[in-house]
Write a protein that holds these residues in place. Structure first.
Motif, short mmCIF file in Angstrom:
data_model
loop_
_atom_site.label_atom_id
_atom_site.label_comp_id
_atom_site.label_asym_id
_atom_site.label_seq_id
_atom_site.Cartn_x
_atom_site.Cartn_y
_atom_site.Cartn_z
N ALA A 117 7.65 2.19 -9.46
CA ALA A 117 7.57 1.00 -8.60
C ALA A 117 8.80 0.13 -8.78
O ALA A 117 9.33 -0.43 -7.80
CB ALA A 117 6.29 0.22 -8.93
N ALA A 118 9.28 -0.01 -10.02
CA ALA A 118 10.48 -0.81 -10.26
C ALA A 118 11.70 -0.17 -9.59
O ALA A 118 12.57 -0.87 -9.06
CB ALA A 118 10.71 -0.95 -11.76
N ALA A 119 11.75 1.14 -9.59
CA ALA A 119 12.87 1.84 -8.95
C ALA A 119 12.84 1.62 -7.44
O ALA A 119 13.89 1.41 -6.81
CB ALA A 119 12.82 3.33 -9.28
N VAL A 120 11.64 1.68 -6.84
CA VAL A 120 11.52 1.45 -5.40
C VAL A 120 11.94 0.03 -5.05
O VAL A 120 12.67 -0.20 -4.07
CB VAL A 120 10.08 1.73 -4.93
CG1 VAL A 120 9.88 1.25 -3.49
CG2 VAL A 120 9.77 3.22 -5.04
N ALA A 121 11.52 -0.94 -5.84
CA ALA A 121 11.88 -2.33 -5.58
C ALA A 121 13.39 -2.52 -5.68
O ALA A 121 13.99 -3.23 -4.86
CB ALA A 121 11.16 -3.24 -6.56
N ASP B 220 0.83 -1.21 0.00
CA ASP B 220 0.00 0.00 0.00
C ASP B 220 0.86 1.27 0.00
O ASP B 220 0.40 2.34 -0.37
CB ASP B 220 -0.96 0.01 1.18
CG ASP B 220 -0.24 -0.10 2.52
OD1 ASP B 220 0.98 -0.33 2.53
OD2 ASP B 220 -0.91 0.03 3.56
N ALA B 221 2.15 1.14 0.40
CA ALA B 221 3.03 2.30 0.37
C ALA B 221 3.41 2.67 -1.07
O ALA B 221 3.89 3.77 -1.32
CB ALA B 221 4.30 2.03 1.18
N LEU B 222 3.19 1.73 -2.01
CA LEU B 222 3.55 1.97 -3.40
C LEU B 222 2.33 2.38 -4.23
O LEU B 222 2.45 2.53 -5.46
CB LEU B 222 4.18 0.71 -4.01
CG LEU B 222 5.35 0.10 -3.23
CD1 LEU B 222 5.90 -1.12 -3.97
CD2 LEU B 222 6.45 1.12 -3.03
N ARG C 150 15.46 3.88 -15.06
CA ARG C 150 15.18 5.13 -15.78
C ARG C 150 13.70 5.47 -15.70
O ARG C 150 12.84 4.62 -15.98
CB ARG C 150 15.63 5.01 -17.24
CG ARG C 150 17.13 4.82 -17.37
CD ARG C 150 17.60 4.83 -18.82
NE ARG C 150 19.05 4.62 -18.88
CZ ARG C 150 19.95 5.59 -18.78
NH1 ARG C 150 19.54 6.84 -18.62
NH2 ARG C 150 21.24 5.33 -18.82
N LEU C 151 13.42 6.72 -15.34
CA LEU C 151 12.06 7.25 -15.31
C LEU C 151 11.88 8.12 -16.55
O LEU C 151 12.62 9.08 -16.74
CB LEU C 151 11.83 8.07 -14.04
CG LEU C 151 12.18 7.38 -12.71
CD1 LEU C 151 11.90 8.32 -11.55
CD2 LEU C 151 11.41 6.08 -12.55
N THR C 152 10.90 7.79 -17.39
CA THR C 152 10.74 8.50 -18.66
C THR C 152 9.41 9.22 -18.78
O THR C 152 9.26 10.08 -19.65
CB THR C 152 10.87 7.51 -19.83
OG1 THR C 152 9.85 6.51 -19.73
CG2 THR C 152 12.24 6.84 -19.83
N THR C 153 8.44 8.89 -17.94
CA THR C 153 7.13 9.54 -18.02
C THR C 153 7.18 10.89 -17.32
O THR C 153 7.53 10.96 -16.14
CB THR C 153 6.04 8.67 -17.37
OG1 THR C 153 6.01 7.40 -18.04
CG2 THR C 153 4.67 9.33 -17.49
N SER C 154 6.83 11.96 -18.04
CA SER C 154 6.86 13.30 -17.46
C SER C 154 5.53 13.62 -16.80
O SER C 154 4.48 13.53 -17.43
CB SER C 154 7.18 14.34 -18.53
OG SER C 154 7.13 15.64 -17.97
N TYR C 155 5.59 14.02 -15.53
CA TYR C 155 4.39 14.43 -14.80
C TYR C 155 4.31 15.95 -14.70
O TYR C 155 3.28 16.49 -14.32
CB TYR C 155 4.39 13.82 -13.40
CG TYR C 155 4.39 12.31 -13.42
CD1 TYR C 155 3.21 11.60 -13.58
CD2 TYR C 155 5.59 11.60 -13.31
CE1 TYR C 155 3.22 10.21 -13.61
CE2 TYR C 155 5.61 10.22 -13.35
CZ TYR C 155 4.42 9.52 -13.50
OH TYR C 155 4.43 8.15 -13.55
N ARG C 156 5.41 16.63 -15.02
CA ARG C 156 5.41 18.09 -14.98
C ARG C 156 4.91 18.66 -16.30
O ARG C 156 4.06 19.54 -16.34
CB ARG C 156 6.81 18.63 -14.70
CG ARG C 156 6.87 20.15 -14.72
CD ARG C 156 8.31 20.66 -14.76
NE ARG C 156 9.11 20.17 -13.67
CZ ARG C 156 10.42 20.34 -13.57
NH1 ARG C 156 11.07 20.99 -14.52
NH2 ARG C 156 11.10 19.87 -12.56
#
Length: 659
Positions: free
Chosen positions: A207-211, A197-199, A373-379
């Protein structure tokens, strides 16, 4: 004996009595030796060459080192001059952030020509470099160069297909860091149970980066601005605390005080752990115990935590890791426990450290298994046309493409949406337009100028202070920024020059309304300013943005500078900050790293130069959410887009090699 500058940049010894040389005996002898240009005198750096190199901004320290080294070998004058030339080129490589100088190829010739050596000197140096790489120089010269592991002033090593020369200290730094990270990666994974639930709410990449961060001894999380790096760190911390990890087991740090303050505010706003004391980030210097007051004048700085006395934390998270240089990353890697997890977070495509190396970029390139690598832009929302346009141009730069820009000839033609180009002659027009945009709310600025503030002892404003106009002006200045490649006033496109121009605009508009607060060294209430150096006493960090305000007579200073601090505002007297603030209308791209604005204007310099690279364009573009204007010669933009910042670094090769 003291040293005073002669015309042309040469330092000349001036006797003050006795035989003391406060600036160093070698420096004084060097200054005297360059007075002659007679080859018969045997000078490896005669006056004419000294002047040519100084005209290309070669540092005196580099020239002094070259002169000293050339005197260590009992060799013919031609070899000693060639040796001095190679040391100058190596010193310039290191000053530019590299760690070695390749001894073959067109790169060496181009570097020597760029430094101002003439054709004969270049031929002599290239011949010497070839003989040095082949071990064919005289024994007294060869004795200065050792194989890897030998304690000689310089290390000769194989770098790809070519031979290269390193300062021995930098070879050792790279080798030590590579060896420490190899041992860390070989230590194996440690499973940490994470509460699912923390994810919640994370994207698949996050999520892959946290793992990975929970299991790998070393994790590199890289992504562009707005890709959720901070959200990933927050989610990881929540998961750790939910799994029973204590706050004392976790350290969060950043390379600068400003970056540490930003991540601290993000963690507190997210309420990472309601049960623990509020989690704070520190600078990497403070984490390791490298405080300025701990540095003896004549000794190497010594950290409190190091390989012999490790940090107590089980998890060490470092934000803005792209700004960490080779020396600091080596210190950090040595201090982290073998059984701890080290998580480095940053943007491998941004500008690297202003000092040595491009460590985070090298690590991400050499260690794909440890990299997420994080590629999705939220900004920059792809569904928003303006944000999508910025994202498209930034990604084009990342993929080695030269993006096409829509050009405008006048500032009033700009749509302030996506990425646009404004021709160089329209810069004065843009400045007038920018002034109207920033100062357009005359009533608001007049209202602020009419306010006066009396801060409490800790700088905070008392309850009931008229902060409404002040908050609005602070917000106004955080929405837009002029960005420059260079800082110096020597060019009309520099940050200093544009700040002076914008100040003149503001003074013409606001001087009558500022009469109540008075003036102090040209400052006017309502003007944006920036902090130049870390101020630990007041908690102000290099790059922090504030606004000039009038202070009540009880404050003892007619003007102050106001800064946002979360929900609070702090005000400090301008007099006590005067040597540590500058106008903040325009910033260099380096200074703006980590900031976000609605719109930016990137003002290109009037001519090409080494700072114009793909990384400077990418970093500037990704400061904006909705609008970027590139001002200047489009040919310079195209040249920069094709030019990747090259730093001679052997770290990636050492990491990718046999372990």
């Amino acid at each position: 004996m003291d040293l005073k500058a002669r015309p042309g940049g040469q330092a000349a010894p001036v006797r003050r009595g006795g035989t003391l040389y406060p600036h160093g005996t070698a420096r004084a002898l060097f200054a005297a030796s360059t007075a002659s240009d007679d080859a018969a005198d045997g000078h490896a750096l005669p006056r004419a060459l000294w002047d040519r190199l100084r005209a290309r901004d070669v540092r005196p320290e580099t020239l002094l080192a070259a002169w000293e080294v050339s005197g260590w070998a009992d060799a013919p004058l031609s070899d000693r001059r060639a040796l001095a030339t190679i040391v100058v080129a190596l010193g310039e490589t290191v000053d530019a952030g590299g760690t070695y100088l390749a001894l073959a190829g067109d790169g060496l010739r181009a570097r020597l020509e760029r430094l101002g050596f003439d054709a004969a000197e270049v031929r002599e140096a290239i011949d010497f470099a070839a003989r040095l790489a082949g071990g064919e120089v005289a024994p007294p010269v060869r004795a200065l160069f050792g194989a890897p592991g030998e304690r000689r002033p310089f290390t000769l090593a194989q770098q790809g297909d070519d031979r290269a020369v390193y300062p021995e200290a930098l070879w050792t730094l790279e080798s030590n860091l590579a060896a420490m990270l190899a041992r860390r990666m070989a230590s194996g994974e440690i499973v940490t149970g994470l509460a699912q639930d923390a994810l919640a709410g994370l994207g698949p990449e996050q999520a892959a980066a946290v793992a990975a961060a929970a299991t790998q001894p070393l994790t590199l999380i890289t992504g562009g601005p707005g890709t959720g790096k901070t959200s990933t760190v927050v989610a990881f911390l929540r998961a750790l605390f939910a799994a029973g990890v204590g706050a004392d087991d976790v350290a969060v740090a950043a390379p600068t005080g400003r970056a540490a303050q930003r991540i601290t505010e993000a963690l507190r706003a997210a309420r990472v752990d309601d049960q623990a004391p509020p989690l704070s980030a520190s600078t990497v210097h403070r984490l390791l115990g490298l405080r300025p007051e701990r540095r003896p004048t004549l000794e190497r700085e010594a950290p409190e935590y190091h390989a012999g006395w490790r940090l107590p934390h089980r998890f060490v998270i470092v934000d803005e890791a792209s700004m960490i240089d080779l020396y600091m990353m080596t210190q950090l890697a040595a201090a982290v426990r073998d059984d701890a997890r080290l998580i480095l977070v940053g943007d491998a495509d941004q500008l690297p450290s202003v000092r040595l190396g491009a460590v985070f970029r090298d690590l991400c390139a050499a260690l794909p298994a440890q990299t997420r690598r994080l590629t999705t832009s939220y900004r920059m929302d792809p569904s928003d046309r303006a944000g999508a346009a910025i994202l498209r141009v930034a990604r084009a730069l990342q993929s080695d493409a030269v993006p096409e820009l829509t050009s405008r000839r006048r500032a009033h033609e700009l749509t302030w949406s996506g990425v646009e180009h404004l021709v160089a002659p329209a810069l004065p027009d843009l400045m007038a337009h920018w002034s109207e945009a920033v100062f357009g709310d005359a009533a608001l600025l007049a209202e602020l100028a009419a306010c006066s503030f009396t801060p409490m002892e800790d700088g905070r404003l008392p309850a009931g202070a008229p902060t409404g106009p002040l908050r609005s002006v602070l917000a106004l200045h955080t929405r837009s920024r002029l960005l420059c490649v260079t800082r110096s006033v020597d060019d009309q496109t520099s940050a200093d020059a544009l700040n002076a121009l914008m100040h003149a605009h503001f003074a013409r508009l606001r001087r009558p309304a500022a009469a109540r607060g008075g003036e102090q060294a040209g400052w006017l209430p309502g003007e944006p300013v920036t902090i130049l150096r870390n101020d630990y006493q007041r908690g102000l960090w290099n790059g922090d943005q504030g606004v000039v305000v009038a202070q009540a007579s009880a404050a003892g200073d007619p003007l102050g500078v106001a800064f946002s601090r979360g929900d609070d505002i702090v005000v400090y007297g301008l007099g006590e900050l005067s040597d540590n603030v500058g106008l903040g209308y325009a910033l260099t791209v380096h200074k703006a790293q980590g900031s976000e604005y609605d719109r930016v204007a990137l003002v290109l310099p009037s001519g090409d130069g080494p700072l114009l690279t793909r990384e400077i364009l990418y970093t500037a573009l990704t400061r904006a959410r909705r609008a970027v204007v590139i001002v200047g010669d489009l040919a310079l933009f195209d040249a920069a887009a094709r030019r990747k910042l090259q730093r001679a670094s052997g770290l990636a090769a050492k990491l990718a090699g046999p372990r």
